[in-house]
Design an enzyme around this catalytic site. Structure first.
Site, PDB file in Angstrom:
ATOM      1  CG  HIS A   1       1.346  17.517   5.871  1.00  0.00           C
ATOM      2  ND1 HIS A   1       1.761  16.108   4.842  1.00  0.00           N
ATOM      3  CD2 HIS A   1       2.041  18.151   5.606  1.00  0.00           C
ATOM      4  CE1 HIS A   1       1.489  17.486   3.268  1.00  0.00           C
ATOM      5  NE2 HIS A   1       1.924  18.527   3.848  1.00  0.00           N
TER       6      HIS A   1
ATOM      7  CG  HIS B   1      -5.085  11.264   1.196  1.00  0.00           C
ATOM      8  ND1 HIS B   1      -5.656  12.459   0.489  1.00  0.00           N
ATOM      9  CD2 HIS B   1      -3.968  11.338   1.259  1.00  0.00           C
ATOM     10  CE1 HIS B   1      -4.794  13.267  -0.304  1.00  0.00           C
ATOM     11  NE2 HIS B   1      -3.426  13.315   0.753  1.00  0.00           N
TER      12      HIS B   1
ATOM     13  CG  ASP C   1       3.426   9.637   4.193  1.00  0.00           C
ATOM     14  OD1 ASP C   1       4.402  10.468   3.332  1.00  0.00           O
ATOM     15  OD2 ASP C   1       2.300  11.019   4.116  1.00  0.00           O
TER      16      ASP C   1
HETATM   17  N1  CMC Z   1      -6.214   4.902  10.866  1.00  0.00           N
HETATM   18  C1  CMC Z   1      -7.025   4.404  11.594  1.00  0.00           C
HETATM   19  N2  CMC Z   1      -7.841   5.221  11.308  1.00  0.00           N
HETATM   20  C2  CMC Z   1      -8.310   6.715  10.443  1.00  0.00           C
HETATM   21  C3  CMC Z   1      -7.307   6.460   9.781  1.00  0.00           C
HETATM   22  C4  CMC Z   1      -6.037   5.865  10.337  1.00  0.00           C
HETATM   23  N3  CMC Z   1      -4.957   5.948   9.834  1.00  0.00           N
HETATM   24  N4  CMC Z   1      -6.910   7.470   9.344  1.00  0.00           N
HETATM   25  C5  CMC Z   1      -8.626   8.107   9.827  1.00  0.00           C
HETATM   26  N5  CMC Z   1      -9.095   7.197  10.615  1.00  0.00           N
HETATM   27  C6  CMC Z   1     -10.294   7.021  10.933  1.00  0.00           C
HETATM   28  C7  CMC Z   1     -10.786   8.263  11.964  1.00  0.00           C
HETATM   29  O1  CMC Z   1     -10.896   8.325  12.981  1.00  0.00           O
HETATM   30  C8  CMC Z   1     -12.187   8.991  12.189  1.00  0.00           C
HETATM   31  O2  CMC Z   1     -12.825   6.796  11.471  1.00  0.00           O
HETATM   32  P1  CMC Z   1     -14.621   7.626  12.836  1.00  0.00           P
HETATM   33  O3  CMC Z   1     -15.212   8.097  11.897  1.00  0.00           O
HETATM   34  O4  CMC Z   1     -15.152   6.707  13.804  1.00  0.00           O
HETATM   35  O5  CMC Z   1     -13.872   9.349  13.238  1.00  0.00           O
HETATM   36  C9  CMC Z   1     -12.691   8.420  10.138  1.00  0.00           C
HETATM   37  O6  CMC Z   1     -11.267   7.463   9.652  1.00  0.00           O
HETATM   38  C10 CMC Z   1     -12.027   9.997   9.008  1.00  0.00           C
HETATM   39  O7  CMC Z   1     -11.131   9.959   9.836  1.00  0.00           O
HETATM   40  P2  CMC Z   1     -10.438  11.757   9.502  1.00  0.00           P
HETATM   41  O8  CMC Z   1      -9.800  11.607  10.799  1.00  0.00           O
HETATM   42  O9  CMC Z   1     -11.582  12.370  10.305  1.00  0.00           O
HETATM   43  O10 CMC Z   1     -10.179  12.244   8.506  1.00  0.00           O
HETATM   44  P3  CMC Z   1      -8.964  13.479   8.295  1.00  0.00           P
HETATM   45  O11 CMC Z   1      -9.330  13.705   6.679  1.00  0.00           O
HETATM   46  O12 CMC Z   1      -9.088  14.466   9.314  1.00  0.00           O
HETATM   47  O13 CMC Z   1      -7.563  12.499   8.266  1.00  0.00           O
HETATM   48  C11 CMC Z   1      -5.713  12.082   7.504  1.00  0.00           C
HETATM   49  C12 CMC Z   1      -6.521  12.632   6.775  1.00  0.00           C
HETATM   50  C13 CMC Z   1      -4.100  11.469   7.049  1.00  0.00           C
HETATM   51  C14 CMC Z   1      -5.125  13.063   8.796  1.00  0.00           C
HETATM   52  C15 CMC Z   1      -6.033  10.399   8.515  1.00  0.00           C
HETATM   53  O14 CMC Z   1      -6.175   9.313   7.500  1.00  0.00           O
HETATM   54  C16 CMC Z   1      -4.359   9.845   9.269  1.00  0.00           C
HETATM   55  O15 CMC Z   1      -4.136  10.480  10.203  1.00  0.00           O
HETATM   56  N6  CMC Z   1      -4.007   8.685   8.693  1.00  0.00           N
HETATM   57  C17 CMC Z   1      -2.361   8.713   9.340  1.00  0.00           C
HETATM   58  C18 CMC Z   1      -1.301   9.639   9.182  1.00  0.00           C
HETATM   59  C19 CMC Z   1      -0.818   9.470   7.642  1.00  0.00           C
HETATM   60  O16 CMC Z   1      -0.916   8.798   6.771  1.00  0.00           O
HETATM   61  N7  CMC Z   1      -0.819  10.267   6.887  1.00  0.00           N
HETATM   62  C20 CMC Z   1      -0.427  10.401   5.842  1.00  0.00           C
HETATM   63  C21 CMC Z   1      -1.689  11.676   4.823  1.00  0.00           C
HETATM   64  S1  CMC Z   1      -0.784  11.692   3.022  1.00  0.00           S
HETATM   65  C22 CMC Z   1       0.773  12.575   3.478  1.00  0.00           C
HETATM   66  C23 CMC Z   1       0.657  13.715   3.576  1.00  0.00           C
HETATM   67  O17 CMC Z   1      -0.822  14.150   3.315  1.00  0.00           O
HETATM   68  O18 CMC Z   1       1.694  13.558   3.735  1.00  0.00           O
END
Ligand code: CMC
Length: 396
Positions: A235, A274, A330
């Site tokens: 986050h 996201h 971010d």
């Molecule tokens: N790098 C690599 N793969 C990713 C990423 C990433 N940053 N984000 C999602 N994926 C992949 C994930 O592995 C999954 O793949 P698969 O279908 O093969 O298992 C697919 O994309 C769907 O991802 P998810 O984890 O189900 O998505 P989510 O909605 O649960 O997670 C998130 C959202 C923001 C936690 C995630 O995208 C992430 O970890 N991003 C990196 C951390 C980040 O930048 N966070 C800041 C978010 S925006 C501002 C805030 O909230 O603070």
């Protein structure tokens, strides 16, 4: 599961009705109270946006003057809170100091504690406003003290005649007590960053704020809990993690091998992806412009070349295209903060200051919502049942 819906991570669960923030994740649209984020970032100020989020409309001149004065009159923190902050280890993470100090504030203002006063405080608008002034006014002071602590310098008192953002920069970096003015480009850049971070509907920390507030606890405890959620690297801690990732990659030549590791799920591309945006995050677009404004003044940060190439390669790579992964807020914010001279561990703190406006808007909305009920999700129990207790002496 009977009538229950199994929804880990609340992918598909709406827990409230809200008038505060609108996101269209497919089109990359973000609005606060109906105003486009681009319009607010270009034309408004953080304090005006905070008012808009909390009270529902843009203030007129008198309202804005009163609101700014009230907040700036609450920037001093209690001497005992300063002592508490001074008792942290010399290298304490500033976010840990912020969370603890905010939580401690609940003990300084028992008037806000429904356990002592009864839940009627939520019908007393003046009392609620006072907590809002205190939280928004004191957060930058706590943040600046945490920073000064980290660099081993004395804490600075606020100057209430400066603007919200100028005063924050002053407390971090007091050069002189008289005629202090940070460079207007930096003040404006930070103010824009504060505007675009101020709210984002039910992100994890705001959902936490609503969840904790649903118990009717005081807002200091709820804000401390929300800040705890924001601290995590998935986050608000992601801006810190992005900077560490760019430094780890080190040079443009290393990007392809890093992306390979991401695709093999050995690494995560921080600052990408996201839950709601399945197109470019509109805040990341605004930040790209701010980056250039700051670079024009302070020089180009070499990490920017790695960030731009990383973005270019990821946006044309099937793995990221298939999963609709785009840069989020971010991705560029950390480079701006770093160029401005902030240490990396201050980044989540810089996110928390403005997001407190959003948390408080959701606090006000939720505690006055006739539909409010204590948050209490259900679980799908998969464990054993009906076991008989075995005395310790008989266990193998
Ligand atoms: N790098 C690599 N793969 C990713 C990423 C990433 N940053 N984000 C999602 N994926 C992949 C994930 O592995 C999954 O793949 P698969 O279908 O093969 O298992 C697919 O994309 C769907 O991802 P998810 O984890 O189900 O998505 P989510 O909605 O649960 O997670 C998130 C959202 C923001 C936690 C995630 O995208 C992430 O970890 N991003 C990196 C951390 C980040 O930048 N966070 C800041 C978010 S925006 C501002 C805030 O909230 O603070």
């Amino acid at each position: 599961f009977g009538t229950m819906i199994y929804d880990p991570g609340y992918y598909n669960t709406a827990v409230c009705k809200s008038n505060i923030c609108y996101i269209d994740g497919e089109k990359g649209v973000l609005e606060y109270r109906g105003y486009a984020i681009e319009d607010l970032a270009n034309n408004s100020s953080f304090l005006e946006v905070a008012y808009l989020l909390i009270y529902g409309g843009l203030p007129n001149n008198d309202q804005l003057t009163l609101w700014s004065t009230k907040i700036m009159n609450h920037t001093f923190i209690h001497e005992n809170l300063i002592q508490l902050m001074k008792s942290f280890r010399y290298d304490a993470h500033p976010m840990g100091m912020l969370i603890s100090s905010m939580s401690a504030m609940s003990t300084f203002y028992p008037e806000a504690n429904p356990a002592l006063r009864g839940a009627d405080i939520y019908k007393n608008k003046a009392l609620m406003n006072k907590q809002i002034f205190r939280i928004l006014g004191k957060l930058p002071t706590i943040a600046a003290c945490a920073y000064r602590h980290r660099i081993g310098r004395p804490y600075n008192n606020p100057i209430n005649t400066l603007s919200f953002t100028e005063n924050f920069l002053y407390m971090l970096d007091r050069l002189s007590e008289t005629n202090y003015k940070p460079h207007p480009t930096l003040t404006r850049a930070l103010d824009k960053l504060f505007i675009i971070h101020a709210d984002h509907e039910l992100n994890c920390s705001t959902a936490t704020m609503r969840q904790i507030s649903s118990t009717l606890v005081d807002p200091y405890t709820a804000v401390a809990g929300a800040a705890g959620a924001l601290y995590g690297p998935l986050h608000g801690g992601a801006n810190e993690a992005v900077l560490r990732m760019l430094e780890h990659i080190g040079s443009v030549e290393n990007i392809p091998s890093f992306l390979e590791q991401v695709k093999q799920k050995k690494q995560r591309l921080m600052g990408f992806g996201h839950r709601v945006y399945k197109s470019y995050d509109p805040r990341a677009k605004i930040l790209k412009d701010v980056t250039n404004e700051v670079f024009d003044l302070l020089g180009r940060n070499p990490l920017m070349e790695i960030a731009i190439e990383l973005e270019r390669l990821a946006l044309t790579d099937k793995y990221f295209v298939d999963r609709q992964l785009y840069p989020n807020v971010d991705f560029y914010s950390g480079i701006i903060y770093k160029t401005m001279g902030f240490p990396t561990d201050m980044f989540p703190v810089l996110f928390s200051i403005p997001r407190a406006a959003g948390w408080l808007a959701h606090w006000v909305e939720s505690v006055s919502d006739p539909d409010l009920r204590i948050f209490r999700p259900r679980q799908v129990y998969l464990g054993k049942r009906g076991l008989k207790y075995v005395p310790l002496s008989q266990r193998s």
